[in-house]
Design an enzyme around this catalytic site. Structure first.
Site, mmCIF file in Angstrom:
data_model
loop_
_atom_site.group_PDB
_atom_site.id
_atom_site.type_symbol
_atom_site.label_atom_id
_atom_site.label_comp_id
_atom_site.label_asym_id
_atom_site.label_seq_id
_atom_site.Cartn_x
_atom_site.Cartn_y
_atom_site.Cartn_z
ATOM 1 N N ASP A 115 17.653 -10.686 3.417
ATOM 2 C CA ASP A 115 17.628 -12.057 4.098
ATOM 3 C C ASP A 115 18.486 -12.988 3.404
ATOM 4 O OD1 ASP A 115 16.778 -13.916 6.109
ATOM 5 O OD2 ASP A 115 14.772 -14.011 5.326
ATOM 6 N N CYS A 305 -12.257 2.011 5.467
ATOM 7 C CA CYS A 305 -10.862 2.624 5.361
ATOM 8 C C CYS A 305 -10.982 3.963 4.475
ATOM 9 C CB CYS A 305 -9.762 1.575 4.744
ATOM 10 S SG CYS A 305 -8.275 2.326 4.302
ATOM 11 N N CYS A 307 -8.231 5.114 2.846
ATOM 12 C CA CYS A 307 -6.681 5.552 2.334
ATOM 13 C C CYS A 307 -7.027 6.097 1.045
ATOM 14 C CB CYS A 307 -6.134 4.257 2.417
ATOM 15 S SG CYS A 307 -6.522 2.847 1.369
#
Lengths: 694, 694
Positions: A115, A305, A307
């Site tokens: 950016d 979750c 993960c």
């Protein structure tokens, strides 16, 4: 018909253009206006829709544990974004970046986007100044010199409250910087953002200008303030306008969409790339990210979750860790969560279940619900892009589902193309539990006398029994009609009324339960022929006034005459029609095959020839040199398409013709007609049969 | 008032009962009719809601890789279920089980539940026989002898299509087996299922009989056929009826709810335990489980999940593995997925966001949407159980949200308890974007002249400005009123009309945008007093006809008189009222404190004494011995509660009294009054202040 502005194929100019190509974007599967694809930059590639983690180079210098190397190797992110403005402001970093190049500096062997400082100008600029202390062209050169894969111009960030005049002048400035920057980009791909604030005509114009400038990657910018204040309905309009301008061939990046709750909807509108700094920012604040929202770690009982991080411990244990360790683990979870969201989105597009995901996301926040409902007024855009057929079609809340392209196309096509059968009466049966299950088509065919023609009232509209296996009714799982909200039930009733209006015979209502189970074999004679007639009219008659059945089967006055001209080959196993052959004198020609999965026809070359002869508009013109290959059965690639029917949607049967208009092949479109013309990467038509063999 | 059938505390019978206790179920947090808790069996414990993987002992013998040891150590499942009938049918297994005991045989150091063969009788029995070749009492003894933690009686599986007479006789047989089996259970906990098919009165009776039999664990059985055919609305009725009979104190297990899509709704109705064989069965078929549905691995593009398994590879790579290896990995993912779902449910209850999860699950399938909508007709049940206040209150689709207890309670309480202020006019303002944000209370207080009384029209109903900070309006995130479905908007308008009817003064409508921003300090005088009056009436006046404000503050004819009797202490930081003191002669008594988080009062001892004196029904009677401790500030435990007001909901302020009716303490209820009386584990009231000090 869309036509390329510059002919491609052979010219010196073209070869130069193609040789200079740095990036390519190939679309694979489509659903709604969303798509999966592959974005290639140089030798590197990422599957889209994709999310790029934002990497803060200053934090990295201070030993931030989530290094770019780990992002790729451990978490599987093949693309990341960092800020060239921040690198340039730091003399040490800057000189090392110039010396080593960005990939070695960051130790990341994937696509690196940079950016330019525009967002910093928004955040820190304030007070109408809205600029940072960097030269717009210099920062582009800097990005090129440090070896960024995708650099970004220093555009003007236009906030949602900017008035039209200012937004317009900002836009001109951005575009002027864009064209000057293109000259400086070198081997780097260059992103030119679409700005325009809330002025939708400006957004569309900006998109068009970017496309015409030859830009191959475009972020939709200036949207963070909308997301921060949950103004999702306005954001939908902004994205749609930008996408209309950009068209389908340019990968679109929704700048700053860090929270995943909006991602399904953004993807459904055609956004392909996202960036997120939130995984790290939220972690710093002790916040835990899931698709639907964020929570504070301290208020969590168990992790929602599994993960790698969350499956190791309970929230309480994580809370008790030293702050930096806790922050790192939270950031890891947040990254896993983002990864799962992107996997879910890609899988949904492939399966044709993106709508279900959008509908689910509507429950995440009232503003999102509102935004999805708002799509109902923007349904044209979805129709311009959505595939002609999918494998599955489920909808729980018709207040939202009403904007699905399937509904609108089906209803319009029924009004325009349906041909009533020659029957004694119309029997209206109310579908009792959605569409599948209770009222099966075989049962319906058999349960009424020879001259009765059954029409089932469903949330999609009236469905004549011979269309019950055809997409969309045949693929639908919908709420029962009695459970529909009043307004939508009225709408359905109006459709039934409109549908019955042209019918001169008597109409009778019957209860689905009164249908008898026996006599399955006694299907009314002529029903199969009616199916051929109406499926072909509905499928091939969209956007054309041709009498498709007569084009394919020849003129006929009544069914008995037609019967002599058509041979129906049925499947030995299921007893259902599979192939349609047309009898022409002594000749039998295989013109159509009926697909079991969606009840649509695939077009055989002989059928294609008949449609071609009648001037059917679903045609793709390819350059004469590569057309030879298509005639031999090879697929059509975008870069060789000269023009294509604007009516073409992914999944449509199409004709492939040479510049003189001669038929070369028949096949199935992979993308829209517009995309075929504007794009230059990937398959446009999957060729099924060519005139010179398969 | 609910009263214990047998007094507890001191009697010989009771000590025997309590000493013989094997299991205990303690509820921690409540949301809707759902709860988190801890189920203790012997020395082992599991957090609920919990899911127990089904372990097939025969597969295990053949080397199935997902061993019980791994289920606990790797995946974190603290409870599993296996089938005692299958073990008993296998002579080798059976003798080893008897020799080693189940925990050593399976190598599982968690809670082991065993089933009895009932489901096998349903699956294989057929033809009306509906029995397996095992003696009902023998199989209970067998379970005891192999050391099962929770055995199950051999009940009669009643299918949904069973007629009433047969369902009734099945039920009697099940109950008779239940009481005979209880005598054989020894140190094992014994599950007696609730059957009754679709006959709701039988379901409720069965639940009641099970409870009265002294059973401490009950599965809701015979529901698999409903789930297999997506008959979720009927399943909702079955669960509600069973739960009404069982009451809140017995952990309820929904037998065979293998797919997680129904779990949020089941939990919201009060189900605490689930079992799943699906993780393994689906894996065998190549199917991949997520909360919302199952997919075939072969149709997946990317994994929508970041579990330890899915984060290692892509679907394509998994597809290419040898079948057994692929099956094992799929089963692993499916287990991770189930683990995450249960974590999500537990977290949602703790945070008070279970509704959001239910609303999200409605988008998984039209039949689930229908089932959640169906709850609207069963909202009484939710109200009987749901907490009096929560931290957050979000709703996207009011077609579904209309059954939320908050809506109903608020509207009813407003009609019944609200007292109009002494103002010149009522100013009706339409809330433009849900409740939060656009129309803030401070702005409203200040923007109209002294005599104007502002009422905001919201999706919850009319909200007078002094109640804007109070739960539920103050905690709400809702769709803007203009976006509501027509039927619900009408309903809101009717509520506004009903609310204004008793108001004799003029009514004026005003635009929220016309409210001025300045003069924040010029709140109409008396507004704070009105807040005290109406919050106390709304909060403490539910289910009683007492004039709460007069009970707490004394009789008064007008506001100026009252003003002399009340001292309001405001927060130095926020300027908002924090403490309410009543002036009685020379004495100032601190009677109430206003909580910032939900705008409700906490009751101080002096306030409690006033309510107690007036006969306020929110009271919990404890046995005299332990009452001494409560008077000193210690919490009230369920097992010492003799009776409790049926109106009490979790979160309500309550009085603690001794058997003679004397006030001992004030505190906050953790569970419902019914639960306090029926339960014997865990905290019933969190005591805040006792008469003998804190």
């Amino acid at each position: 018909v869309s036509t390329r502005r510059f002919l491609k194929g052979g010219s010196e100019e073209l070869s130069r253009e193609l040789d200079g190509r740095i990036s390519a974007f190939e679309v694979k599967d489509c659903d709604l206006a969303g798509r999966t694809g592959a974005l290639k930059v140089g030798s590197r590639e990422v599957m889209t829709p994709a999310l790029m983690p934002v990497v803060n180079p200053n934090l990295l210098e201070k030993g931030y544990p989530l290094t770019p190397f780990r992002l790729k190797e451990e978490f599987g992110f093949d693309i990341m974004i960092t800020n060239s403005y921040m690198i340039r402001k730091n003399p040490d970093l800057s000189s090392r970046a110039l010396e080593l190049g960005l990939h070695r500096l960051l130790d990341f062997d994937g696509i690196i986007m940079t950016d330019s400082g525009t967002f910093q100008s928004y955040v820190y600029g304030g007070g109408g100044k809205n600029e940072v202390d960097v030269d717009p062209l210099e920062i582009v050169e800097f990005q090129r010199n440090i070896g960024s894969d995708i650099g970004t111009i220093l555009d003007r960030f236009t906030t949602p409250d900017t008035d039209r005049q200012r937004a317009d002048s900002d836009l001109r400035e951005t575009m002027s910087r864009g064209s000057l920057s293109l000259e400086k980009k070198g081997q780097m791909e260059l992103a030119v953002p679409v700005q325009g604030g809330l002025h939708l005509d400006l957004r569309e114009e900006a998109g068009r200008l970017v496309r015409e400038m030859g830009v191959r990657y475009s972020p939709i910018g200036g949207v963070v303030p909308l997301m921060e204040s949950y103004r999702y309905a306005e954001l939908v309009d902004v994205i749609i306008s930008a996408k209309k301008g950009l068209g389908p061939s340019i990968p679109a990046h929704l700048f700053g969409a860090g929270h995943p709750m909006f991602i399904p909807l953004a993807v459904a509108l055609g956004c392909d790339l996202f960036d997120s700094a939130s995984y790290a920012k939220f972690a710093k604040d002790g916040r835990y990210l899931t698709m639907d929202r964020t929570r504070h770690l301290r208020e969590m009982e168990s992790f929602p979750c599994s993960c790698r991080t969350c499956s190791r411990m309970e929230p309480k244990e994580m809370l008790e860790l030293p702050p930096l360790e806790r922050e790192a683990l939270l950031a890891e979870h947040n990254l896993w969560s983002l990864r799962a969201v992107m996997g879910e989105v890609r899988s949904a597009i492939r399966e044709g279940t993106l709508w279900e995901l959008v509908e689910r996301s509507a429950s995440f926040h009232p503003s999102l619900y509102e935004a999805v409902r708002h799509l109902g007024d923007r349904a044209d855009f979805l129709e311009d892009n959505a595939p002609a057929t999918t494998r599955r079609f489920m909808c729980s809340d018709l207040n939202l589902g009403i904007c699905r392209p399937e509904f609108r196309r089906y209803r319009r096509s029924l009004c325009k193309n349906y041909r009533y059968p020659d029957a004694d009466e119309m029997v209206l049966v109310k579908g009792t539990s959605g569409l599948r299950g209770t009222v099966g088509s075989r049962k319906l065919h058999s349960s009424f006398g020879r001259g009765s023609w059954v029409v089932v009232t469903t949330p999609i509209g009236p469905v004549p029994s011979e269309l019950l296996d055809m997409y969309p009714p045949g693929q639908s799982v919908l709420p029962p009609i009695d459970s529909l909200p009043g307004e939508i039930r009225n709408e359905v009733e109006n459709h039934v009324k409109a549908f019955s209006e042209g019918w001169a015979g008597p109409v009778r209502s019957a209860d689905a339960d009164s249908l008898s189970d026996d006599a399955v074999e006694k299907a009314p004679s002529g029903l199969d022929l009616h199916r051929i007639i109406n499926v072909s009219r509905m499928q091939f008659g969209r956007e054309t006034d041709l009498e498709i059945d007569r084009v394919l089967l020849g003129e006929y006055s009544d069914l008995s005459l037609l019967k002599e001209r058509v041979v129906l080959r049925t499947s030995r196993r299921t007893g259902k029609v599979r192939n349609v052959l047309a009898v022409d004198g002594d000749k039998e020609e295989h013109i159509l095959s009926l697909r079991a999965e969606d009840g649509h026809f695939t077009l055989k070359l002989a059928g294609g020839a008949r449609l071609h002869h009648a001037g059917w508009p679903y045609r793709v013109t390819v350059d004469s040199e590569t057309g030879e290959y298509n005639a031999m059965g090879y697929n059509v690639f975008c870069r060789f398409v000269l023009s294509a029917g604007e009516c073409i949607r992914p999944g449509d049967e199409v004709l492939v013709v040479d510049p003189s208009g001669s038929l070369l092949a028949v096949g199935q479109a992979r993308i829209t007609g517009r995309h075929m013309v504007e794009g230059d990467s990937g398959v446009a038509v999957k060729v099924r049969e060519g005139i010179k063999g398969k």
